[in-house]
Design an enzyme around this catalytic site. Structure first.
Site, mmCIF file in Angstrom:
data_model
loop_
_atom_site.group_PDB
_atom_site.id
_atom_site.type_symbol
_atom_site.label_atom_id
_atom_site.label_comp_id
_atom_site.label_asym_id
_atom_site.label_seq_id
_atom_site.Cartn_x
_atom_site.Cartn_y
_atom_site.Cartn_z
ATOM 1 N N CYS A 116 0.873 -1.173 0.000
ATOM 2 C CA CYS A 116 0.000 0.000 0.000
ATOM 3 C C CYS A 116 0.921 1.237 0.000
ATOM 4 C CB CYS A 116 -0.893 -0.005 1.236
ATOM 5 S SG CYS A 116 0.014 0.019 2.795
ATOM 6 N N HIS B 90 5.749 -6.117 7.666
ATOM 7 C CA HIS B 90 5.589 -7.488 8.170
ATOM 8 C C HIS B 90 5.845 -8.503 7.060
ATOM 9 C CE1 HIS B 90 3.051 -5.915 11.735
ATOM 10 N NE2 HIS B 90 4.305 -6.047 12.063
ATOM 11 N N HIS C 196 -1.079 -4.681 18.477
ATOM 12 C CA HIS C 196 -0.599 -4.339 17.133
ATOM 13 C C HIS C 196 0.073 -2.964 17.192
ATOM 14 C CE1 HIS C 196 -0.742 -3.090 12.907
ATOM 15 N NE2 HIS C 196 -0.859 -4.373 12.608
ATOM 16 N N GLU D 204 0.188 -0.380 15.274
ATOM 17 C CA GLU D 204 -0.663 0.791 15.002
ATOM 18 C C GLU D 204 -1.562 1.094 16.200
ATOM 19 O OE1 GLU D 204 -4.595 1.960 12.535
ATOM 20 O OE2 GLU D 204 -3.196 0.736 11.389
ATOM 21 N N THR E 176 -6.788 1.071 10.986
ATOM 22 C CA THR E 176 -6.983 1.407 9.566
ATOM 23 C C THR E 176 -7.105 0.194 8.644
ATOM 24 O OG1 THR E 176 -4.591 1.570 9.208
ATOM 25 C CG2 THR E 176 -5.754 3.614 9.778
ATOM 26 N N SER F 203 -1.050 -9.159 9.809
ATOM 27 C CA SER F 203 -2.477 -9.320 10.156
ATOM 28 C C SER F 203 -3.317 -9.235 8.890
ATOM 29 C CB SER F 203 -2.939 -8.199 11.096
ATOM 30 O OG SER F 203 -2.088 -8.111 12.190
ATOM 31 N N ASN F 204 -2.967 -8.257 8.066
ATOM 32 C CA ASN F 204 -3.672 -8.039 6.804
ATOM 33 C C ASN F 204 -3.552 -9.271 5.910
ATOM 34 O OD1 ASN F 204 -2.614 -6.907 3.839
ATOM 35 N ND2 ASN F 204 -4.615 -6.146 4.443
ATOM 36 N N SER G 30 1.645 -5.831 2.634
ATOM 37 C CA SER G 30 3.050 -5.827 3.056
ATOM 38 C C SER G 30 3.900 -6.768 2.193
ATOM 39 C CB SER G 30 3.141 -6.253 4.524
ATOM 40 O OG SER G 30 2.453 -7.471 4.717
#
Length: 281
Positions: A15, A43, A127, A129, A165, A222-223, A265
């Site tokens: 991103c 990550h 996390h 963030e 986010t 995580s994403n 990522s």
């Protein structure tokens, strides 16, 4: 020879927040040959290894306390105010690559905290963030990963709701609705990054088009876990890999179509590398 037809999802890969952080790191590494980074810059172990070869040194918050007179990169996830205070004390120059979407969210949470609102954050405990977001409230906001963690009967009658986010928009609005159905007045702040959340829909369509999906992601992302599940739900022949070494030839049949995709990522060079490997099978 399998004679596989292999395509990479053009919407996969870094991103813009991650691109920004990596470009800042590369610029300094090319000039100076060394740079500290607070936590994994992204990550993805393969990308971290590439940058470490250029001179990047990953440190944790404990190591930061004893560091003096150095340059330290703040990654896209952002940091709590305490990190900036420590930097002043230790004469550290912070290269701030916090994602603009995260910084905007931090400011909004800080404003809510200054107004003494009851702040609830939908996000993953611990996390990076989320730690930065909590720091805007002196760690007083409530973080929850699932609405089941909250005792709805004991919640204040009015709350201000935020989200990490990278969370799912569908789940966020589901939670919002459940809170309101339980008589709670919710001041809703949709702070989910659309570049991330739109990948849900794009990947659903992408995963259906191929015989086999190879999903490329670091195990810490995580994403990556969320997006991998989306692919697997659409295409049961979805395989999670972190590097070429994880690819198994028994996943494929002759003349099959293979789609490669990944997390926010996942570097494009790694997906290209895996594509080249599959085309040689």
């Amino acid at each position: 020879m399998f004679n596989l037809s292999v395509d990479i999802d053009i919407n996969s890969g870094f991103c813009f927040g991650v691109v920004y952080a990596i470009e800042m790191a590369e610029d300094i590494l090319n000039e100076e040959g060394h740079l500290y980074c607070l936590g994994d810059i992204v990550h993805n172990d393969e990308e971290v290894k590439r940058l470490e070869k250029m001179g990047l040194r990953i440190i944790n918050h404990e190591e930061l306390k004893s560091l003096r007179d150095a340059k330290v990169l703040i990654r896209a996830h952002g940091e709590p105010p305490s990190t900036y205070q420590l930097a002043i004390q230790n004469n550290l120059e912070l290269i701030d690559a916090s994602c603009p979407v995260v910084l905007k969210l931090q400011n909004r949470i800080k404003n809510s905290f200054d107004k003494e609102e009851n702040i609830y954050i939908y996000g993953k405990h611990g996390h990076a963030e989320v730690v930065g977001l909590l720091g805007q409230t002196n760690d007083q906001a409530v973080v929850f990963q699932d609405i089941e963690e909250l005792n709805l009967e004991e919640l204040p009658s009015e709350i201000t709701l935020y989200s990490q986010t990278t969370k799912s928009t569908d789940k966020f609005y589901e939670i919002n609705q459940m809170l309101q159905e339980n008589g709670i007045s919710v001041k809703t702040n949709d702070t989910i990054c659309r570049q991330v959340s739109n990948r849900d829909k794009e990947l659903r369509e992408f995963a259906k088009k191929f015989d086999v999906i190879v999903f490329v992601s670091g195990t810490k992302s995580s994403n990556g876990k969320v997006l991998h599940k989306i692919c697997a739900d659409q295409n049961p022949r979805t395989h999670f890999v972190s590097s070429i070494g994880d690819v198994k030839s028994e996943w494929f049949g002759k003349d099959e179509r293979v789609g490669i995709c990944g997390a926010t990522s996942t570097p494009m060079w790694l997906m290209e590398e895996i594509k080249g490997h599959l085309e040689k099978l």
